[in-house]
Design a protein around this motif. Structure first.
Motif, mmCIF file in Angstrom:
data_model
loop_
_atom_site.group_PDB
_atom_site.id
_atom_site.type_symbol
_atom_site.label_atom_id
_atom_site.label_comp_id
_atom_site.label_asym_id
_atom_site.label_seq_id
_atom_site.Cartn_x
_atom_site.Cartn_y
_atom_site.Cartn_z
ATOM 1 N N ARG A 121 -28.542 -14.443 29.260
ATOM 2 C CA ARG A 121 -27.889 -13.118 29.883
ATOM 3 C C ARG A 121 -28.564 -11.630 28.815
ATOM 4 O O ARG A 121 -29.263 -12.290 28.203
ATOM 5 C CB ARG A 121 -26.299 -13.839 28.859
ATOM 6 N N GLU A 167 -24.186 -6.612 34.495
ATOM 7 C CA GLU A 167 -24.701 -8.082 33.064
ATOM 8 C C GLU A 167 -25.052 -9.278 33.992
ATOM 9 O O GLU A 167 -23.825 -9.240 35.336
ATOM 10 C CB GLU A 167 -23.324 -8.389 32.703
ATOM 11 N N TYR A 169 -27.823 -13.316 34.463
ATOM 12 C CA TYR A 169 -28.162 -14.210 33.603
ATOM 13 C C TYR A 169 -29.535 -13.365 34.384
ATOM 14 O O TYR A 169 -29.901 -13.237 35.801
ATOM 15 C CB TYR A 169 -27.500 -15.299 34.480
#
Length: 526
Positions: A121, A167, A169
């Motif tokens: 992440r 944000e 991954y």
């Protein structure tokens, strides 16, 4: 013959709008290649389909006042599936990235990679091209000019980019830089043609950065199973459709039977996704990498790449409605070099249609059948003694079969058709030189007349088989006219490696004159 499946894919086409001839081009080339391998007697699987997630689809649906699912359902049923019928594609499967099977397989794949530590992440801040659905590095972003003035654009494809921060991954793509370079060196045919291979190697050699595999600012996509606030980045799940469509995630036995793909056919603008990201994903998962990625060039209309903004995006049905699907398939396979950019025009299609199909091939079939009808009451005669002229025809057919087969193996359909067309030219020249209409005037030349027409009919038999992968409708009509169905069986059951064997049509076979395979077209709309 190998027991493995010859598995070919087109790109999973992005379904934000109706298909144009670029999509038809790739699909027809894949269809010709797979039909040829079927004609070899091989097990074949041919997949095409649509990529239906991503921000571009979402925005297009919103602009049309419908949900994304409604938008893609309408386009798939009204535009994309009908394309296959229009161009006479014989695909084995049509896959959609909104299929539940694909969703489950994609989630299973990335769950496994996450558990292997290949995913982490992080925060993404940088440029994104909605048009290409691609993250673009700072080094590949420049200031726009002309219509793009005031915008940042991607050097990779000229699309506008937007600065985003979210944000996400990430996939540890950087771990695979040297592994990929080693793989390319060990497998020089993996990415073709050479120009695409060089571009990919240069791109990877510059250094690979970890790749964002999720988006968190919109929700039209496949949810990340361990964090449903995220959806998978569209390319990251769309590439997996090549695997999920043949069993990855729900039918391992079927997957092992078909995988790896023999050839991924792609446009050159998406070669990097297929030759960099996709093999790295598979390596990370411990799965086999496809045997070959073949990147074809752009179709140019008026010297420019097709695009809706330039209003030069020709629809396949416009060409098929005028010339027919066989001529459409023939033109794109014959007139363009697969792997290079190629220019097309209505004038060239019209000229080739008449010179090569109507006058060259169609007239040949009509003349031979008509003369057998006139001189032998429509019954194929037995050949008499052969001369060097017949030997030349037989040798031409044998050489053409070898060369065409090698060309298909090299993913060069234009060279395969050039080889096959040597038979057309040889037979036309043979008939002109032997002049059966003159021989028929003297009863003592009847054996010679029989030999000439039997040789021509055998040449047409070979052409029907060899052209079946390219022009299935005309080939079927010719096969029927030659009486070959009753004498030799179904056209689909004839094998490439047996085509050059001579005297296959038995004497006494009923020959009928076919309806014009390629009737003249007097006017062409531009």
């Amino acid at each position: 013959m190998s027991d493995s499946t010859f598995y070919v894919t087109t790109p999973i086409y992005y379904v934000n709008d109706a298909p144009h001839i670029g999509h038809g081009y790739t699909t027809v080339m894949g269809d010709i290649i797979t039909r040829w391998h079927r004609q070899r007697g091989e097990k074949v699987w041919y997949t095409t389909g649509t990529d239906e997630h991503g921000e571009k689809v979402l925005r297009k649906a919103q602009a049309n006042g419908v949900t994304p699912q409604e938008w893609v359902d309408k386009l798939v049923e009204e535009e994309w599936k009908p394309l296959l019928k229009t161009i006479d594609a014989a695909n084995d499967q049509f896959t959609r990235t909104t299929d539940p099977r694909h969703l489950e397989g994609a989630q299973a794949f990335w769950t496994a990679l996450n558990e292997r530590g290949a995913v982490y992440r992080g925060e993404f801040s940088g440029y994104y091209s909605v048009g290409a659905e691609e993250f673009v590095g700072d080094d590949d972003v420049i200031d726009g000019e002309g219509d793009d003035e005031g915008h940042k654009i991607s050097k990779l494809d000229g699309s506008r980019v937007e600065l985003i921060s979210e944000e996400n991954y990430f996939f540890r793509l950087s771990d695979y830089q040297q592994k990929l370079l080693d793989f390319y060196e060990a497998n020089p045919l993996f990415i073709q043609p050479e120009s695409a291979r060089n571009e990919v190697i240069s791109f990877v050699s510059r250094g690979l950065r970890d790749l964002s595999i999720s988006r968190s600012t919109f929700d039209w996509g496949i949810p990340v199973p361990w964090d449903p606030k995220h959806i998978f980045y569209v390319w990251i799940e769309a590439l997996l459709s090549y695997a999920t469509s043949v069993g990855y995630g729900d039918d391992r036995e079927r997957f092992d039977e078909v995988w790896p793909a023999s050839i991924h056919l792609v446009g050159k603008d998406i070669a990097r996704f297929h030759a960099v990201i996709w093999p790295a994903m598979l390596m990370a998962a411990g799965e086999e990498v496809p045997h070959r990625v073949f990147a074809h060039g752009w179709l140019l209309v008026g010297g420019q790449k097709m695009s809706k903004s330039k209003a030069n995006g020709i629809r396949p049905d416009e060409i098929v409605d005028t010339f027919g699907s066989d001529a459409y398939r023939y033109y794109f396979a014959r007139a363009l070099t697969f792997g290079s950019d190629g220019s097309i025009s209505w004038e060239d299609i019209h000229a080739r249609y008449h010179a090569e199909l109507a006058n060259g091939f169609g007239n040949l079939a009509s003349r031979v059948a008509a003369m057998i009808g006139k001189y032998f009451d429509g019954v194929l005669p037995a050949a008499g003694g052969r001369t060097e002229a017949e030997a030349k025809v037989i040798d031409t057919v044998a050489a053409a079969v070898r060369d065409a087969d090698a060309a298909i193996e090299a993913v060069a359909p234009q060279d395969a058709l050039a080889a096959i067309w040597r038979i057309v030219d040889e037979l036309n020249g043979y008939i002109t030189e032997q002049a059966p209409w003159k021989v028929a005037k003297d009863e003592s030349g009847r054996d010679r007349l029989a030999t000439i027409l039997q040789t021509a009919a055998e040449g047409l038999r070979a052409l029907a088989v060899l052209l079946n992968p390219v022009m299935p409708k005309a080939s079927a009509a010719l096969w029927e006219a030659l009486g070959a169905e009753a004498a030799l069986g179904a056209l689909a059951d004839q094998r490439i490696d047996a085509v050059a064997g001579w005297d296959q049509l038995p004497a006494g076979t009923t020959i009928t004159k076919p309806a014009s395979l390629f009737p003249r077209i007097e006017t062409v709309a531009e």
